[in-house]
Design a protein around this motif. Structure first.
Motif, PDB file in Angstrom:
ATOM      1  N   UNK A  90       0.910  -1.146  -0.102  1.00  0.00           N
ATOM      2  CA  UNK A  90      -0.038  -0.125  -0.058  1.00  0.00           C
ATOM      3  C   UNK A  90       0.970   1.182  -0.030  1.00  0.00           C
ATOM      4  N   UNK A  91       0.813   2.066  -1.080  1.00  0.00           N
ATOM      5  CA  UNK A  91       1.470   3.343  -1.071  1.00  0.00           C
ATOM      6  C   UNK A  91       0.492   4.405  -0.914  1.00  0.00           C
ATOM      7  N   UNK A  92       0.842   5.557   0.029  1.00  0.00           N
ATOM      8  CA  UNK A  92      -0.112   6.657   0.019  1.00  0.00           C
ATOM      9  C   UNK A  92       0.684   7.854  -0.168  1.00  0.00           C
ATOM     10  N   UNK A  93       0.200   8.813  -1.113  1.00  0.00           N
ATOM     11  CA  UNK A  93       0.778  10.033  -1.417  1.00  0.00           C
ATOM     12  C   UNK A  93      -0.232  11.191  -0.617  1.00  0.00           C
ATOM     13  N   UNK A  94       0.255  11.943   0.297  1.00  0.00           N
ATOM     14  CA  UNK A  94      -0.499  12.937   1.272  1.00  0.00           C
ATOM     15  C   UNK A  94      -0.017  14.392   0.716  1.00  0.00           C
ATOM     16  N   UNK A  95      -0.960  15.224   0.602  1.00  0.00           N
ATOM     17  CA  UNK A  95      -0.489  16.433   0.401  1.00  0.00           C
ATOM     18  C   UNK A  95      -1.596  17.367   1.385  1.00  0.00           C
ATOM     19  N   UNK A  96      -0.640  18.296   2.057  1.00  0.00           N
ATOM     20  CA  UNK A  96      -1.133  18.967   3.089  1.00  0.00           C
ATOM     21  C   UNK A  96      -0.686  20.224   3.235  1.00  0.00           C
ATOM     22  N   UNK A  97      -1.304  21.169   3.928  1.00  0.00           N
ATOM     23  CA  UNK A  97      -0.885  22.668   4.189  1.00  0.00           C
ATOM     24  C   UNK A  97      -0.756  22.864   5.698  1.00  0.00           C
ATOM     25  N   UNK A  98       0.237  23.044   6.078  1.00  0.00           N
ATOM     26  CA  UNK A  98       0.495  23.441   7.602  1.00  0.00           C
ATOM     27  C   UNK A  98       0.028  24.712   8.194  1.00  0.00           C
ATOM     28  N   UNK A  99      -0.788  24.631   9.068  1.00  0.00           N
ATOM     29  CA  UNK A  99      -1.465  25.934   9.649  1.00  0.00           C
ATOM     30  C   UNK A  99      -0.725  26.013  10.997  1.00  0.00           C
ATOM     31  N   UNK A 100      -0.170  26.863  11.079  1.00  0.00           N
ATOM     32  CA  UNK A 100       0.460  27.156  12.716  1.00  0.00           C
ATOM     33  C   UNK A 100      -0.726  27.979  13.336  1.00  0.00           C
ATOM     34  N   UNK A 101      -1.191  27.347  14.524  1.00  0.00           N
ATOM     35  CA  UNK A 101      -2.409  27.847  15.349  1.00  0.00           C
ATOM     36  C   UNK A 101      -1.775  28.517  16.483  1.00  0.00           C
ATOM     37  N   UNK A 102      -0.532  28.079  16.981  1.00  0.00           N
ATOM     38  CA  UNK A 102       0.185  29.095  17.952  1.00  0.00           C
ATOM     39  C   UNK A 102       1.766  28.496  18.012  1.00  0.00           C
ATOM     40  N   UNK A 103       2.313  29.114  18.848  1.00  0.00           N
ATOM     41  CA  UNK A 103       3.609  28.740  19.064  1.00  0.00           C
ATOM     42  C   UNK A 103       4.072  27.231  19.224  1.00  0.00           C
ATOM     43  N   UNK A 104       2.986  26.572  19.872  1.00  0.00           N
ATOM     44  CA  UNK A 104       3.129  24.986  20.287  1.00  0.00           C
ATOM     45  C   UNK A 104       2.367  24.144  19.234  1.00  0.00           C
ATOM     46  N   UNK A 105       1.403  24.679  18.549  1.00  0.00           N
ATOM     47  CA  UNK A 105       0.454  23.813  17.832  1.00  0.00           C
ATOM     48  C   UNK A 105       0.382  23.976  16.253  1.00  0.00           C
ATOM     49  N   UNK A 106       0.477  22.964  15.700  1.00  0.00           N
ATOM     50  CA  UNK A 106       0.122  22.952  14.294  1.00  0.00           C
ATOM     51  C   UNK A 106      -0.928  22.148  13.778  1.00  0.00           C
ATOM     52  N   UNK A 107      -1.716  22.428  12.659  1.00  0.00           N
ATOM     53  CA  UNK A 107      -2.654  21.568  12.111  1.00  0.00           C
ATOM     54  C   UNK A 107      -2.512  21.422  10.861  1.00  0.00           C
ATOM     55  N   UNK A 108      -2.724  20.103  10.112  1.00  0.00           N
ATOM     56  CA  UNK A 108      -2.328  19.788   8.680  1.00  0.00           C
ATOM     57  C   UNK A 108      -3.509  19.184   7.876  1.00  0.00           C
ATOM     58  N   UNK A 109      -4.735  19.915   7.371  1.00  0.00           N
ATOM     59  CA  UNK A 109      -5.511  19.314   6.660  1.00  0.00           C
ATOM     60  C   UNK A 109      -4.780  18.685   5.300  1.00  0.00           C
ATOM     61  N   UNK A 110      -5.419  17.280   5.032  1.00  0.00           N
ATOM     62  CA  UNK A 110      -4.605  16.528   3.937  1.00  0.00           C
ATOM     63  C   UNK A 110      -5.582  15.933   3.052  1.00  0.00           C
ATOM     64  N   UNK A 111      -5.290  16.030   1.881  1.00  0.00           N
ATOM     65  CA  UNK A 111      -5.799  15.279   0.637  1.00  0.00           C
ATOM     66  C   UNK A 111      -4.762  14.046   0.366  1.00  0.00           C
ATOM     67  N   UNK A 112      -5.395  12.846   0.360  1.00  0.00           N
ATOM     68  CA  UNK A 112      -4.561  11.562   0.097  1.00  0.00           C
ATOM     69  C   UNK A 112      -5.001  10.810  -1.006  1.00  0.00           C
ATOM     70  N   UNK A 150      -0.125  18.401  15.462  1.00  0.00           N
ATOM     71  CA  UNK A 150       1.150  18.387  16.183  1.00  0.00           C
ATOM     72  C   UNK A 150       1.250  19.238  17.323  1.00  0.00           C
ATOM     73  N   UNK A 151       1.652  18.842  18.618  1.00  0.00           N
ATOM     74  CA  UNK A 151       1.504  19.871  19.563  1.00  0.00           C
ATOM     75  C   UNK A 151       2.892  19.551  20.445  1.00  0.00           C
ATOM     76  N   UNK A 152       3.646  20.791  20.693  1.00  0.00           N
ATOM     77  CA  UNK A 152       5.025  20.877  21.249  1.00  0.00           C
ATOM     78  C   UNK A 152       4.531  20.617  22.893  1.00  0.00           C
ATOM     79  N   UNK A 153       4.749  19.315  23.348  1.00  0.00           N
ATOM     80  CA  UNK A 153       4.510  19.374  24.946  1.00  0.00           C
ATOM     81  C   UNK A 153       5.629  20.341  25.653  1.00  0.00           C
ATOM     82  N   UNK A 154       6.835  19.866  25.169  1.00  0.00           N
ATOM     83  CA  UNK A 154       7.872  20.681  25.734  1.00  0.00           C
ATOM     84  C   UNK A 154       8.860  21.062  24.541  1.00  0.00           C
ATOM     85  N   UNK A 155      10.132  21.462  24.890  1.00  0.00           N
ATOM     86  CA  UNK A 155      11.088  21.996  23.951  1.00  0.00           C
ATOM     87  C   UNK A 155      11.399  20.622  23.180  1.00  0.00           C
ATOM     88  N   UNK A 156      11.439  19.389  23.641  1.00  0.00           N
ATOM     89  CA  UNK A 156      11.923  18.467  22.925  1.00  0.00           C
ATOM     90  C   UNK A 156      10.670  17.312  22.668  1.00  0.00           C
TER      91      UNK A 156
END
Length: 261
Positions: free
Chosen positions: A123-145, A178-184
């Motif tokens: 199974x091969x999947x090609x995913x196209x997304x746009x990264x929305x930065x909601x705040x300094x710690x949080x990003x959302x990526x809607x995807x078309x696959x 994607x949520x940055x819990x801490x620096x790492x």
């Protein structure tokens, strides 16, 4: 003359700033995954009535409980746009003494016979997304696959054997958080939902946690994930080729390598 020099200097400065503002990023990932498996292979011949038993053979009767494979991925990004290519192998081998009569690919087999089956799918999947930065710690990526399945099924029972090989494609939409819990530490969730307009439907839900280690332009992220995957194929014949593969839970451990300019 001085004005020309000023214009040239301003133009050069703008070009340099544009190059530095451009965010290219590349990524590679590799995971070892262990899955608990459920599903079946329904294989008629030419869509003929009576050429297959419904939803058989199934993986439980074939004593296929788990599957372990290596999953690979690559990512290319330009600013907020991103392309991902994922490879998900489905390699299954099982055997049984038939508990009841079975017909598959128009071959009748009586109860009590030895039966073995082999599935070698990719199974091969090609995913196209746009990264929305909601705040300094949080990003959302809607995807078309876009998904592409290469299916290879083979069975044998004594001197009787047959195989079925085909390819299919399907589409889905997804959302990754994607949520940055801490620096790492990074927490990621991803959900893919099939759009049922083709013969192939692919679903996924995944939760992952990773520890990011930063090295100049590189980020190394050892990652642990738990996921649910489901692949369904059903064609339009009178009696359809019908397969279903459910992997839950899928537990994976691997590493993600990212490079940024």
């Amino acid at each position: 003359m001085k004005m020309n020099k000023v214009i040239c200097a301003l133009t050069l400065s703008l070009c340099c700033n544009a190059v530095h503002a451009t965010d290219w990023h590349l990524g590679l990932s590799g995971f070892y995954a262990l899955s608990y498996i459920q599903g079946f292979q329904q294989t008629p011949k030419g869509g003929q009535v009576g050429s297959t038993s419904p939803r058989r053979p199934n993986y439980k009767n074939l004593h296929i409980r788990t599957n372990s494979d290596t999953q690979l991925g690559a990512t290319f990004g330009y600013n907020a746009l991103q392309l991902e290519l994922d490879y998900f192998p489905i390699h299954l081998d099982g055997e049984m003494i038939l508990p009841s009569d079975l017909i598959t690919h128009d071959i009748p087999l009586s109860a009590g016979r030895y039966f073995s089956a082999h599935v070698n799918d990719e199974l091969y999947s090609l995913r196209m997304s746009y990264i929305h930065t909601m705040c300094s710690r949080w990003q959302l990526q809607p995807k078309a696959n876009i998904h592409w399945l290469s299916h290879d099924y083979h069975f044998q029972s004594g001197s009787l054997s047959s195989s079925r090989v085909f390819a299919a494609s399907g589409i889905s939409v997804g959302l990754q958080s994607d949520y940055q819990l801490t620096h790492h530490w990074l927490l990621s969730t991803n959900v893919d939902l099939a759009i049922p307009v083709t013969n192939l439907d692919v679903y996924q839900a995944k939760l992952a946690v990773g520890y990011q280690s930063f090295h100049n332009h590189f980020t190394l992220t050892p990652t642990f994930s738990v996921a649910w995957h489901e692949v369904r194929f059903k064609d339009k014949q009178t009696i359809p080729n019908f397969l279903k593969y459910t992997a839950f839970p899928t537990v994976a451990l691997g590493i993600i390598i990212n490079w940024k300019n």
